[in-house]
Design a protein around this motif. Structure first.
Motif, mmCIF file in Angstrom:
data_model
loop_
_atom_site.group_PDB
_atom_site.id
_atom_site.type_symbol
_atom_site.label_atom_id
_atom_site.label_comp_id
_atom_site.label_asym_id
_atom_site.label_seq_id
_atom_site.Cartn_x
_atom_site.Cartn_y
_atom_site.Cartn_z
ATOM 1 N N THR A 64 0.863 -1.178 0.000
ATOM 2 C CA THR A 64 0.000 0.000 0.000
ATOM 3 C C THR A 64 0.900 1.229 0.000
ATOM 4 O O THR A 64 1.762 1.362 0.872
ATOM 5 C CB THR A 64 -0.925 0.008 1.232
ATOM 6 O OG1 THR A 64 -1.713 -1.189 1.221
ATOM 7 C CG2 THR A 64 -1.841 1.226 1.219
ATOM 8 N N PHE A 65 0.714 2.076 -0.997
ATOM 9 C CA PHE A 65 1.498 3.309 -1.120
ATOM 10 C C PHE A 65 0.575 4.504 -0.947
ATOM 11 O O PHE A 65 -0.509 4.537 -1.535
ATOM 12 C CB PHE A 65 2.156 3.398 -2.507
ATOM 13 C CG PHE A 65 3.327 2.488 -2.673
ATOM 14 C CD1 PHE A 65 4.612 2.931 -2.434
ATOM 15 C CD2 PHE A 65 3.139 1.176 -3.074
ATOM 16 C CE1 PHE A 65 5.698 2.085 -2.591
ATOM 17 C CE2 PHE A 65 4.218 0.325 -3.239
ATOM 18 C CZ PHE A 65 5.503 0.776 -2.992
ATOM 19 N N SER A 66 1.013 5.480 -0.165
ATOM 20 C CA SER A 66 0.246 6.716 -0.038
ATOM 21 C C SER A 66 0.343 7.476 -1.360
ATOM 22 O O SER A 66 1.234 7.220 -2.182
ATOM 23 C CB SER A 66 0.782 7.567 1.116
ATOM 24 O OG SER A 66 2.130 7.931 0.869
ATOM 25 N N ALA A 67 -0.582 8.395 -1.573
ATOM 26 C CA ALA A 67 -0.584 9.196 -2.798
ATOM 27 C C ALA A 67 0.761 9.888 -2.975
ATOM 28 O O ALA A 67 1.429 10.243 -2.000
ATOM 29 C CB ALA A 67 -1.703 10.235 -2.733
ATOM 30 N N ASN A 68 1.146 10.066 -4.240
ATOM 31 C CA ASN A 68 2.354 10.799 -4.602
ATOM 32 C C ASN A 68 3.635 10.109 -4.123
ATOM 33 O O ASN A 68 4.601 10.762 -3.772
ATOM 34 C CB ASN A 68 2.276 12.239 -4.069
ATOM 35 C CG ASN A 68 3.138 13.186 -4.862
ATOM 36 O OD1 ASN A 68 3.280 13.043 -6.069
ATOM 37 N ND2 ASN A 68 3.708 14.155 -4.186
ATOM 38 N N SER A 69 3.641 8.786 -4.135
ATOM 39 C CA SER A 69 4.835 8.013 -3.762
ATOM 40 C C SER A 69 5.480 7.440 -5.018
ATOM 41 O O SER A 69 4.817 7.240 -6.033
ATOM 42 C CB SER A 69 4.461 6.861 -2.832
ATOM 43 O OG SER A 69 3.979 7.342 -1.609
ATOM 44 N N THR A 70 6.754 7.173 -4.940
ATOM 45 C CA THR A 70 7.456 6.542 -6.058
ATOM 46 C C THR A 70 7.955 5.167 -5.638
ATOM 47 O O THR A 70 8.075 4.871 -4.448
ATOM 48 C CB THR A 70 8.679 7.367 -6.500
ATOM 49 O OG1 THR A 70 9.657 7.349 -5.442
ATOM 50 C CG2 THR A 70 8.302 8.790 -6.850
ATOM 51 N N LEU A 71 8.241 4.326 -6.618
ATOM 52 C CA LEU A 71 8.899 3.036 -6.399
ATOM 53 C C LEU A 71 9.934 2.909 -7.502
ATOM 54 O O LEU A 71 9.632 3.152 -8.674
ATOM 55 C CB LEU A 71 7.900 1.877 -6.470
ATOM 56 C CG LEU A 71 8.469 0.480 -6.237
ATOM 57 C CD1 LEU A 71 9.011 0.333 -4.810
ATOM 58 C CD2 LEU A 71 7.412 -0.580 -6.495
ATOM 59 N N ASP A 72 11.153 2.531 -7.150
ATOM 60 C CA ASP A 72 12.239 2.471 -8.124
ATOM 61 C C ASP A 72 12.031 1.384 -9.177
ATOM 62 O O ASP A 72 11.286 0.427 -8.968
ATOM 63 C CB ASP A 72 13.570 2.222 -7.403
ATOM 64 C CG ASP A 72 13.994 3.402 -6.541
ATOM 65 O OD1 ASP A 72 13.502 4.528 -6.771
ATOM 66 O OD2 ASP A 72 14.819 3.194 -5.634
ATOM 67 N N TRP A 73 12.724 1.554 -10.297
ATOM 68 C CA TRP A 73 12.744 0.544 -11.351
ATOM 69 C C TRP A 73 13.307 -0.746 -10.778
ATOM 70 O O TRP A 73 14.263 -0.726 -9.991
ATOM 71 C CB TRP A 73 13.634 1.014 -12.506
ATOM 72 C CG TRP A 73 13.048 2.100 -13.344
ATOM 73 C CD1 TRP A 73 13.263 3.447 -13.195
ATOM 74 C CD2 TRP A 73 12.186 1.942 -14.466
ATOM 75 N NE1 TRP A 73 12.571 4.130 -14.161
ATOM 76 C CE2 TRP A 73 11.909 3.236 -14.962
ATOM 77 C CE3 TRP A 73 11.625 0.843 -15.104
ATOM 78 C CZ2 TRP A 73 11.090 3.450 -16.063
ATOM 79 C CZ3 TRP A 73 10.812 1.063 -16.204
ATOM 80 C CH2 TRP A 73 10.548 2.343 -16.674
ATOM 81 N N HIS A 74 12.718 -1.876 -11.170
ATOM 82 C CA HIS A 74 13.183 -3.167 -10.669
ATOM 83 C C HIS A 74 12.727 -4.276 -11.606
ATOM 84 O O HIS A 74 11.974 -4.038 -12.547
ATOM 85 C CB HIS A 74 12.664 -3.418 -9.247
ATOM 86 C CG HIS A 74 11.183 -3.475 -9.139
ATOM 87 N ND1 HIS A 74 10.375 -2.349 -9.149
ATOM 88 C CD2 HIS A 74 10.324 -4.533 -9.034
ATOM 89 C CE1 HIS A 74 9.110 -2.708 -9.037
ATOM 90 N NE2 HIS A 74 9.035 -4.036 -8.977
ATOM 91 N N LYS A 75 13.203 -5.486 -11.338
ATOM 92 C CA LYS A 75 12.772 -6.661 -12.098
ATOM 93 C C LYS A 75 12.826 -7.883 -11.191
ATOM 94 O O LYS A 75 13.425 -7.851 -10.109
ATOM 95 C CB LYS A 75 13.610 -6.859 -13.362
ATOM 96 C CG LYS A 75 15.092 -7.043 -13.113
ATOM 97 C CD LYS A 75 15.840 -7.107 -14.435
ATOM 98 C CE LYS A 75 17.329 -7.210 -14.212
ATOM 99 N NZ LYS A 75 18.057 -7.343 -15.485
ATOM 100 N N HIS A 76 12.191 -8.944 -11.666
ATOM 101 C CA HIS A 76 12.118 -10.195 -10.905
ATOM 102 C C HIS A 76 12.587 -11.348 -11.784
ATOM 103 O O HIS A 76 12.425 -11.314 -13.005
ATOM 104 C CB HIS A 76 10.669 -10.461 -10.464
ATOM 105 C CG HIS A 76 10.068 -9.325 -9.702
ATOM 106 N ND1 HIS A 76 10.249 -9.154 -8.351
ATOM 107 C CD2 HIS A 76 9.283 -8.295 -10.102
ATOM 108 C CE1 HIS A 76 9.599 -8.071 -7.958
ATOM 109 N NE2 HIS A 76 9.005 -7.523 -9.005
ATOM 110 N N ALA A 77 13.126 -12.378 -11.156
ATOM 111 C CA ALA A 77 13.600 -13.563 -11.877
ATOM 112 C C ALA A 77 12.439 -14.413 -12.392
ATOM 113 O O ALA A 77 12.631 -15.295 -13.226
ATOM 114 C CB ALA A 77 14.514 -14.395 -10.982
ATOM 115 N N THR A 78 11.253 -14.165 -11.889
ATOM 116 C CA THR A 78 10.045 -14.876 -12.333
ATOM 117 C C THR A 78 9.005 -13.826 -12.725
ATOM 118 O O THR A 78 9.181 -12.641 -12.458
ATOM 119 C CB THR A 78 9.459 -15.746 -11.211
ATOM 120 O OG1 THR A 78 9.063 -14.895 -10.119
ATOM 121 C CG2 THR A 78 10.451 -16.786 -10.713
#
Length: 157
Positions: A64-78
């Motif tokens: 759950t992210f509050s409004a106006n939040s960021t999350l960095d670029w990422h990837k998953h092995a699956t």
């Protein structure tokens, strides 16, 4: 007929014992734990619903992210599946246009696909993420400037 009371007591005790068995029950309605601001800006809570183990090789986490939040670029092995359960946010894969995601949306992100997802500028978002047990690979910081340009681009969509 004499055995009927004994049978009743036996069945009642089995029923009580079955009711008191320990099950692992969790709720996606819980806020979870506040996430440290390592790979995001803003406030985020993580509710670890199911952790991968020998019997089930997927993690299921509610974020759950509050409004106006960021999350960095990422990837998953699956592959990762994202199920939006409340609010509105943004989702983008590297090289593709960002999109608005909202309650009811389900997105599948294929393995090794660089992406990001988080709340919109005006709304919190809550989603359930299903992904493999391998650790997330964080690839690049998502800047506030880029996030705000996405918010402007997607305003009203």
């Amino acid at each position: 007929m004499k055995n009927l009371p004994i049978l009743f007591i036996l069945l009642a005790s089995l029923s009580i014992n079955a009711q008191s068995s320990e099950y692992q029950v969790s709720s996606y309605l819980s806020d979870g734990v506040k996430a440290p601001n390592t790979h995001h800006i803003g406030e985020a809570w993580l509710n670890f619903l199911v952790e991968a183990n020998a019997d089930f090789d997927k993690n299921i986490t509610q974020a759950t992210f509050s409004a106006n939040s960021t999350l960095d670029w990422h990837k998953h092995a699956t592959a990762q599946v994202i199920i939006v359960v409340d609010g509105e946010g943004y989702y983008q894969e590297r090289g593709k246009n960002p999109v608005v995601i909202k309650k009811g949306d389900v997105i599948t992100c294929f393995k090794e696909t660089e992406h990001w997802h988080t709340s919109s500028a005006d709304s919190a978002v809550s989603y359930i993420a299903i992904y493999g047990k391998e650790p997330t690979v964080w690839t690049e910081k998502l800047t506030q400037e880029y996030y705000h340009s996405v918010a402007e681009e997607l305003k009203g969509k």
